[in-house]
Scaffold this motif. Structure first.
Motif, PDB file in Angstrom:
ATOM      1  N   ARG A  53       0.829  -1.206   0.000  1.00  0.00           N
ATOM      2  CA  ARG A  53       0.000   0.000   0.000  1.00  0.00           C
ATOM      3  C   ARG A  53       0.865   1.259   0.000  1.00  0.00           C
ATOM      4  N   VAL A  54       2.165   1.082   0.172  1.00  0.00           N
ATOM      5  CA  VAL A  54       3.148   2.164   0.104  1.00  0.00           C
ATOM      6  C   VAL A  54       4.398   1.602  -0.550  1.00  0.00           C
ATOM      7  N   ALA A  55       5.227   2.480  -1.077  1.00  0.00           N
ATOM      8  CA  ALA A  55       6.540   2.081  -1.587  1.00  0.00           C
ATOM      9  C   ALA A  55       7.591   2.468  -0.558  1.00  0.00           C
ATOM     10  N   TYR A  56       8.698   1.724  -0.522  1.00  0.00           N
ATOM     11  CA  TYR A  56       9.702   1.958   0.514  1.00  0.00           C
ATOM     12  C   TYR A  56      11.092   1.699  -0.042  1.00  0.00           C
ATOM     13  N   GLY A  57      11.997   2.589   0.233  1.00  0.00           N
ATOM     14  CA  GLY A  57      13.381   2.433  -0.182  1.00  0.00           C
ATOM     15  C   GLY A  57      14.146   3.700   0.154  1.00  0.00           C
ATOM     16  N   LYS A  58      15.398   3.735  -0.226  1.00  0.00           N
ATOM     17  CA  LYS A  58      16.225   4.919   0.026  1.00  0.00           C
ATOM     18  C   LYS A  58      16.017   5.908  -1.110  1.00  0.00           C
ATOM     19  N   PHE A  59      14.852   6.546  -1.076  1.00  0.00           N
ATOM     20  CA  PHE A  59      14.432   7.435  -2.151  1.00  0.00           C
ATOM     21  C   PHE A  59      14.809   8.897  -1.912  1.00  0.00           C
ATOM     22  N   ALA A  60      15.197   9.263  -0.701  1.00  0.00           N
ATOM     23  CA  ALA A  60      15.500  10.656  -0.383  1.00  0.00           C
ATOM     24  C   ALA A  60      16.695  10.730   0.545  1.00  0.00           C
ATOM     25  N   GLN A  61      17.704  11.506   0.155  1.00  0.00           N
ATOM     26  CA  GLN A  61      18.902  11.716   0.979  1.00  0.00           C
ATOM     27  C   GLN A  61      19.594  10.401   1.355  1.00  0.00           C
ATOM     28  N   LYS A  62      19.424   9.394   0.523  1.00  0.00           N
ATOM     29  CA  LYS A  62      20.018   8.076   0.770  1.00  0.00           C
ATOM     30  C   LYS A  62      19.519   7.478   2.084  1.00  0.00           C
ATOM     31  N   LYS A  63      18.307   7.884   2.473  1.00  0.00           N
ATOM     32  CA  LYS A  63      17.696   7.402   3.708  1.00  0.00           C
ATOM     33  C   LYS A  63      16.397   6.664   3.402  1.00  0.00           C
TER      34      LYS A  63
END
Length: 202
Positions: A53-63
């Protein structure tokens, strides 16, 4: 903002923010909004990610960052600048180590630590982070082993057509949409960070 206690509240907060970091002690993040204990919050993170229901990963500031499904296709189109990874690699614009990782991931969900051991690539962790930043990889979690991150192509998690549905838009159009629909989440970033977040990564 009200505190997060369960899966529905976490997903609702990600949808509200558009882009929401998992961990930071001082800014807008899932952790600072949590109304439950540390370990329970990590378990809730995995439930939310595996619910798709959400996406998750290091998408911002390598966080580690949550992205709402409303924002995801715009972010993919923007960060990739319209390139699928094969095209990027064919044009010689992808580092060799990233190509090796993407070829190994294929359509399977691969434990990140196991893939790193098998490939033996110098700078493996940095390459995986870069691929997430470019939105070519996202994370799921192995249900039988708490905390085991699985490397996945967003297309294999959320569907090819959905992930690439905004490829026909210009980077400026994608950035404008994200700015207007993720204003709450972007408020946690400074001007320089927002500019980088809303720029192509390839």
């Amino acid at each position: 903002m009200e505190k997060i206690h369960d899966l529905d509240e976490l997903v609702a907060r990600v949808d509200e923010c558009g882009i929401l970091r998992f961990w930071t002690e001082s800014d807008l993040s899932v952790w600072t909004l949590s109304g439950i204990g540390f370990n329970a919050m990590w378990e809730l993170r995995e439930q939310a990610v595996n619910s798709k229901r959400v996406a998750y990963g290091k998408f911002a500031q390598k966080k580690a960052t949550f992205v709402s499904l409303d924002i995801l296709p715009y972010l993919c189109a923007l960060r990739r600048d319209g390139y699928d990874f094969d095209s990027l690699s064919d044009e010689g614009r992808a580092p060799n180590r990233e190509t090796l990782i993407m070829n190994a991931v294929g359509t399977e969900q691969v434990p990140s630590y196991a893939l790193g051991q098998s490939l033996g690539i110098k700078g493996y962790d940095a390459a995986v982070t870069s691929l997430q930043n470019k939105t070519y990889l996202c994370l799921q979690f192995k249900k039988s082993a708490m905390g085991t991150a699985l490397l996945c192509r967003p297309e294999d998690v959320f569907g090819y057509d959905f992930v690439r549905s905004k490829y026909d838009l210009s980077p400026a159009e994608c950035a404008e949409y994200i700015m207007s629909h993720a204003a709450v989440g972007l408020s946690a970033f400074d001007e320089k960070e927002v500019k980088k977040l809303l720029s192509a990564a390839v």
